[in-house]
Design an enzyme around this catalytic site. Structure first.
Site, PDB file in Angstrom:
ATOM      1  CD  GLU A 175      -5.182  45.254   7.257  1.00  0.00           C
ATOM      2  OE1 GLU A 175      -5.681  45.351   8.488  1.00  0.00           O
ATOM      3  OE2 GLU A 175      -5.695  44.855   6.419  1.00  0.00           O
TER       4      GLU A 175
ATOM      5  CE1 TYR B  23      -1.745  37.956  -3.052  1.00  0.00           C
ATOM      6  CE2 TYR B  23      -0.780  35.924  -3.660  1.00  0.00           C
ATOM      7  CZ  TYR B  23      -1.532  37.145  -2.929  1.00  0.00           C
ATOM      8  OH  TYR B  23      -2.606  36.301  -2.226  1.00  0.00           O
TER       9      TYR B  23
ATOM     10  N   PRO C 259       2.108  34.578   6.912  1.00  0.00           N
ATOM     11  CG  PRO C 259       0.146  33.319   7.097  1.00  0.00           C
ATOM     12  CD  PRO C 259       0.438  34.341   7.592  1.00  0.00           C
ATOM     13  CG  ASN C 260       1.058  30.545   2.699  1.00  0.00           C
ATOM     14  OD1 ASN C 260       2.159  29.142   2.658  1.00  0.00           O
ATOM     15  ND2 ASN C 260      -0.127  30.353   2.729  1.00  0.00           N
TER      16      ASN C 260
ATOM     17  CG  ASN D  83       1.462  41.544   4.000  1.00  0.00           C
ATOM     18  OD1 ASN D  83      -0.036  41.365   4.190  1.00  0.00           O
ATOM     19  ND2 ASN D  83       2.115  41.434   2.173  1.00  0.00           N
TER      20      ASN D  83
ATOM     21  NE  ARG E 116      -6.893  38.261  -3.793  1.00  0.00           N
ATOM     22  CZ  ARG E 116      -6.004  37.329  -2.816  1.00  0.00           C
ATOM     23  NH1 ARG E 116      -4.464  38.355  -2.796  1.00  0.00           N
ATOM     24  NH2 ARG E 116      -5.559  36.088  -3.682  1.00  0.00           N
TER      25      ARG E 116
ATOM     26  NE  ARG F 168       3.618  27.743  -5.351  1.00  0.00           N
ATOM     27  CZ  ARG F 168       3.005  27.389  -4.420  1.00  0.00           C
ATOM     28  NH1 ARG F 168       2.334  27.097  -4.235  1.00  0.00           N
ATOM     29  NH2 ARG F 168       4.206  27.153  -3.187  1.00  0.00           N
TER      30      ARG F 168
ATOM     31  CB  ALA G 211      -4.010  34.033   5.682  1.00  0.00           C
TER      32      ALA G 211
ATOM     33  CG  HIS H  98      -3.394  43.435   2.589  1.00  0.00           C
ATOM     34  ND1 HIS H  98      -2.705  42.721   3.187  1.00  0.00           N
ATOM     35  CD2 HIS H  98      -4.317  44.099   3.256  1.00  0.00           C
ATOM     36  CE1 HIS H  98      -3.848  42.163   4.046  1.00  0.00           C
ATOM     37  NE2 HIS H  98      -4.139  43.508   4.775  1.00  0.00           N
ATOM     38  CG  LEU H  99       2.041  42.289  -1.551  1.00  0.00           C
ATOM     39  CD1 LEU H  99       2.511  40.341  -1.922  1.00  0.00           C
ATOM     40  CD2 LEU H  99       3.520  43.357  -2.328  1.00  0.00           C
ATOM     41  CB  SER H 100      -3.705  41.391  -4.058  1.00  0.00           C
ATOM     42  OG  SER H 100      -3.870  40.968  -2.506  1.00  0.00           O
TER      43      SER H 100
HETATM   44  O1  CA2 Z   1      -1.877  40.971  -0.600  1.00  0.00           O
HETATM   45  C1  CA2 Z   1      -1.414  40.963   0.588  1.00  0.00           C
HETATM   46  O2  CA2 Z   1      -0.709  41.274   1.096  1.00  0.00           O
HETATM   47  C2  CA2 Z   1      -2.061  39.868   0.815  1.00  0.00           C
HETATM   48  O3  CA2 Z   1      -1.488  40.129   2.155  1.00  0.00           O
HETATM   49  C3  CA2 Z   1      -1.453  37.909   0.593  1.00  0.00           C
HETATM   50  C4  CA2 Z   1      -1.786  36.748   1.284  1.00  0.00           C
HETATM   51  C5  CA2 Z   1      -3.332  36.517   1.317  1.00  0.00           C
HETATM   52  O4  CA2 Z   1      -3.812  36.216   2.526  1.00  0.00           O
HETATM   53  C6  CA2 Z   1      -3.776  37.967   1.861  1.00  0.00           C
HETATM   54  O5  CA2 Z   1      -5.583  37.425   1.425  1.00  0.00           O
HETATM   55  C7  CA2 Z   1      -3.615  39.430   0.661  1.00  0.00           C
HETATM   56  C8  CA2 Z   1      -0.993  35.546   1.088  1.00  0.00           C
HETATM   57  C9  CA2 Z   1       0.474  35.724   1.343  1.00  0.00           C
HETATM   58  C10 CA2 Z   1       1.135  35.159  -0.003  1.00  0.00           C
HETATM   59  O6  CA2 Z   1       0.401  33.409  -0.521  1.00  0.00           O
HETATM   60  C11 CA2 Z   1       1.382  33.494  -1.633  1.00  0.00           C
HETATM   61  C12 CA2 Z   1       0.435  31.333  -2.183  1.00  0.00           C
HETATM   62  C13 CA2 Z   1       1.351  31.729  -3.366  1.00  0.00           C
HETATM   63  C14 CA2 Z   1       2.436  31.810  -3.608  1.00  0.00           C
HETATM   64  C15 CA2 Z   1       2.968  33.035  -3.029  1.00  0.00           C
HETATM   65  C16 CA2 Z   1       2.288  34.007  -2.159  1.00  0.00           C
END
Ligand code: CA2
Length: 148
Positions: free
Chosen positions: A97, A22, A9-10, A73, A106, A17, A76, A99-101
Protein backbone atom coordinates in the site's frame (compact mmCIF):
# COMPACT_ATOMS: atom_id res chain seq x y z
CA UNK A 1 7.88 -10.77 -12.85
CA UNK A 2 4.77 -8.65 -13.44
CA UNK A 3 3.77 -5.92 -11.01
CA UNK A 4 0.43 -4.13 -11.36
CA UNK A 5 0.29 -0.54 -10.12
CA UNK A 6 -3.25 0.50 -9.18
CA UNK A 7 -4.43 4.03 -8.46
CA UNK A 8 -7.77 5.09 -7.04
CA UNK A 9 -10.05 8.12 -7.28
CA UNK A 10 -8.91 11.69 -7.94
CA UNK A 11 -5.27 10.74 -8.43
CA UNK A 12 -5.79 11.82 -12.07
CA UNK A 13 -5.96 15.39 -10.68
CA UNK A 14 -2.44 15.33 -9.23
CA UNK A 15 -0.29 18.31 -10.11
CA UNK A 16 -3.31 20.55 -10.62
CA UNK A 17 -4.29 21.26 -7.02
CA UNK A 18 -3.14 20.60 -3.43
CA UNK A 19 0.62 20.50 -4.25
CA UNK A 20 1.40 21.10 -0.55
CA UNK A 21 -0.21 17.74 0.24
CA UNK A 22 0.57 15.66 -2.81
CA UNK A 23 3.50 17.35 -4.57
CA UNK A 24 3.74 18.89 -8.03
CA UNK A 25 4.15 15.74 -10.12
CA UNK A 26 1.25 14.72 -12.34
CA UNK A 27 0.06 11.13 -12.34
CA UNK A 28 1.47 10.76 -15.88
CA UNK A 29 4.89 11.83 -14.56
CA UNK A 30 4.65 9.37 -11.66
CA UNK A 31 3.66 6.65 -14.13
CA UNK A 32 6.67 7.41 -16.36
CA UNK A 33 9.03 7.38 -13.37
CA UNK A 34 7.51 4.14 -12.03
CA UNK A 35 7.87 2.43 -15.43
CA UNK A 36 11.53 3.50 -15.45
CA UNK A 37 12.09 2.19 -11.89
CA UNK A 38 10.41 -1.10 -12.88
CA UNK A 39 12.64 -1.38 -15.97
CA UNK A 40 15.73 -0.81 -13.82
CA UNK A 41 14.55 -3.56 -11.44
CA UNK A 42 13.97 -5.89 -14.40
CA UNK A 43 10.23 -6.28 -13.84
CA UNK A 44 7.23 -5.66 -16.08
CA UNK A 45 4.69 -3.18 -14.87
CA UNK A 46 1.11 -2.33 -15.77
CA UNK A 47 -0.61 0.89 -14.72
CA UNK A 48 -4.26 1.59 -13.91
CA UNK A 49 -6.11 4.61 -12.55
CA UNK A 50 -9.82 4.59 -11.94
CA UNK A 51 -12.31 6.81 -10.16
CA UNK A 52 -14.78 3.92 -9.82
CA UNK A 53 -14.83 1.46 -6.93
CA UNK A 54 -16.41 -1.38 -8.95
CA UNK A 55 -13.84 -0.94 -11.70
CA UNK A 56 -11.03 -1.17 -9.15
CA UNK A 57 -12.62 -4.38 -7.83
CA UNK A 58 -12.84 -5.77 -11.40
CA UNK A 59 -9.20 -4.89 -12.10
CA UNK A 60 -8.05 -6.56 -8.85
CA UNK A 61 -10.09 -9.69 -9.62
CA UNK A 62 -8.55 -9.77 -13.11
CA UNK A 63 -5.01 -9.86 -11.66
CA UNK A 64 -5.43 -13.43 -10.38
CA UNK A 65 -2.84 -15.53 -12.24
CA UNK A 66 -1.70 -12.50 -14.27
CA UNK A 67 0.37 -10.45 -11.80
CA UNK A 68 2.93 -11.50 -9.19
CA UNK A 69 2.16 -8.54 -6.97
CA UNK A 70 0.71 -5.05 -6.85
CA UNK A 71 1.56 -1.56 -5.66
CA UNK A 72 -1.72 0.07 -4.65
CA UNK A 73 -2.65 3.64 -3.89
CA UNK A 74 -6.38 3.15 -3.42
CA UNK A 75 -6.69 6.86 -2.48
CA UNK A 76 -9.96 7.55 -0.60
CA UNK A 77 -11.10 3.92 -1.08
CA UNK A 78 -8.26 2.99 1.32
CA UNK A 79 -10.34 4.38 4.16
CA UNK A 80 -13.80 3.25 3.07
CA UNK A 81 -13.89 0.25 0.79
CA UNK A 82 -14.72 -3.20 2.12
CA UNK A 83 -15.26 -4.15 -1.53
CA UNK A 84 -11.62 -3.40 -2.41
CA UNK A 85 -10.50 -5.22 0.76
CA UNK A 86 -12.61 -8.27 -0.15
CA UNK A 87 -11.22 -8.31 -3.70
CA UNK A 88 -7.65 -8.25 -2.35
CA UNK A 89 -8.51 -11.04 0.08
CA UNK A 90 -10.05 -13.06 -2.76
CA UNK A 91 -7.09 -12.85 -5.15
CA UNK A 92 -4.50 -13.33 -2.37
CA UNK A 93 -2.05 -11.16 -4.31
CA UNK A 94 0.95 -9.77 -2.38
CA UNK A 95 0.71 -5.99 -2.44
CA UNK A 96 2.30 -2.89 -0.97
CA UNK A 97 0.00 0.00 0.00
CA UNK A 98 1.44 3.38 -0.95
CA UNK A 99 0.40 6.97 -0.31
CA UNK A 100 1.87 10.27 -1.38
CA UNK A 101 0.95 12.00 1.88
CA UNK A 102 1.49 10.65 5.39
CA UNK A 103 -2.03 9.42 6.12
CA UNK A 104 -1.19 9.13 9.84
CA UNK A 105 -0.51 12.87 10.03
CA UNK A 106 -3.90 13.77 8.54
CA UNK A 107 -7.55 13.82 9.59
CA UNK A 108 -8.66 10.92 11.86
CA UNK A 109 -10.75 9.35 9.09
CA UNK A 110 -7.64 9.08 6.88
CA UNK A 111 -5.54 7.46 9.62
CA UNK A 112 -7.45 4.21 9.23
CA UNK A 113 -6.72 1.89 6.31
CA UNK A 114 -9.04 -1.02 5.51
CA UNK A 115 -6.25 -2.57 3.42
CA UNK A 116 -3.03 -2.18 5.43
CA UNK A 117 -3.27 -5.36 7.51
CA UNK A 118 -3.48 -7.39 4.28
CA UNK A 119 -0.43 -5.69 2.77
CA UNK A 120 3.17 -6.87 2.73
CA UNK A 121 3.95 -3.32 3.87
CA UNK A 122 2.87 0.31 3.71
CA UNK A 123 4.83 3.33 2.40
CA UNK A 124 3.22 6.66 3.23
CA UNK A 125 4.39 10.27 3.06
CA UNK A 126 7.24 10.33 0.55
CA UNK A 127 5.38 11.84 -2.40
CA UNK A 128 6.10 10.14 -5.72
CA UNK A 129 9.04 8.38 -4.04
CA UNK A 130 6.49 6.26 -2.15
CA UNK A 131 5.86 4.44 -5.44
CA UNK A 132 9.59 3.72 -5.92
CA UNK A 133 10.02 2.56 -2.32
CA UNK A 134 6.88 0.43 -2.54
CA UNK A 135 7.97 -1.14 -5.82
CA UNK A 136 11.48 -1.88 -4.52
CA UNK A 137 10.11 -3.36 -1.31
CA UNK A 138 7.62 -5.53 -3.15
CA UNK A 139 10.14 -6.79 -5.73
CA UNK A 140 12.61 -7.64 -2.94
CA UNK A 141 9.89 -9.46 -1.04
CA UNK A 142 8.78 -11.45 -4.11
CA UNK A 143 12.37 -12.26 -5.12
CA UNK A 144 13.19 -13.64 -1.66
CA UNK A 145 9.97 -15.70 -1.71
CA UNK A 146 10.74 -17.14 -5.18
CA UNK A 147 14.28 -17.99 -4.05
CA UNK A 148 13.02 -20.09 -1.12
O1 CA2 B 1 -1.73 10.47 0.06
C1 CA2 B 1 -2.27 9.72 -0.76
O2 CA2 B 1 -1.66 9.15 -1.68
C2 CA2 B 1 -3.79 9.50 -0.72
O3 CA2 B 1 -4.05 8.14 -1.06
C3 CA2 B 1 -4.36 10.47 -1.73
C4 CA2 B 1 -5.89 10.50 -1.76
C5 CA2 B 1 -6.47 10.65 -0.34
O4 CA2 B 1 -7.87 10.49 -0.39
C6 CA2 B 1 -5.89 9.64 0.64
O5 CA2 B 1 -6.40 9.91 1.93
C7 CA2 B 1 -4.36 9.73 0.68
C8 CA2 B 1 -6.37 11.68 -2.64
C9 CA2 B 1 -6.02 11.51 -4.10
C10 CA2 B 1 -5.74 12.79 -4.83
O6 CA2 B 1 -6.69 13.80 -4.57
C11 CA2 B 1 -6.51 15.05 -5.14
C12 CA2 B 1 -7.49 15.98 -4.85
C13 CA2 B 1 -7.40 17.26 -5.36
C14 CA2 B 1 -6.32 17.61 -6.16
C15 CA2 B 1 -5.35 16.68 -6.46
C16 CA2 B 1 -5.44 15.40 -5.95
Amino acid sequence: MHIAVLNGPNLNLLGEREPELYGRATLAEIEAATREWARALGVQCSWTQTNHEGELVDVIQGLRGKADGAVINAAAFTHTSLAVRDALLAVRLPFVEVHLSNIFAREPERRRSLLADLAVGVVTGFGAESYRLGLEGLVGYLASRHGR
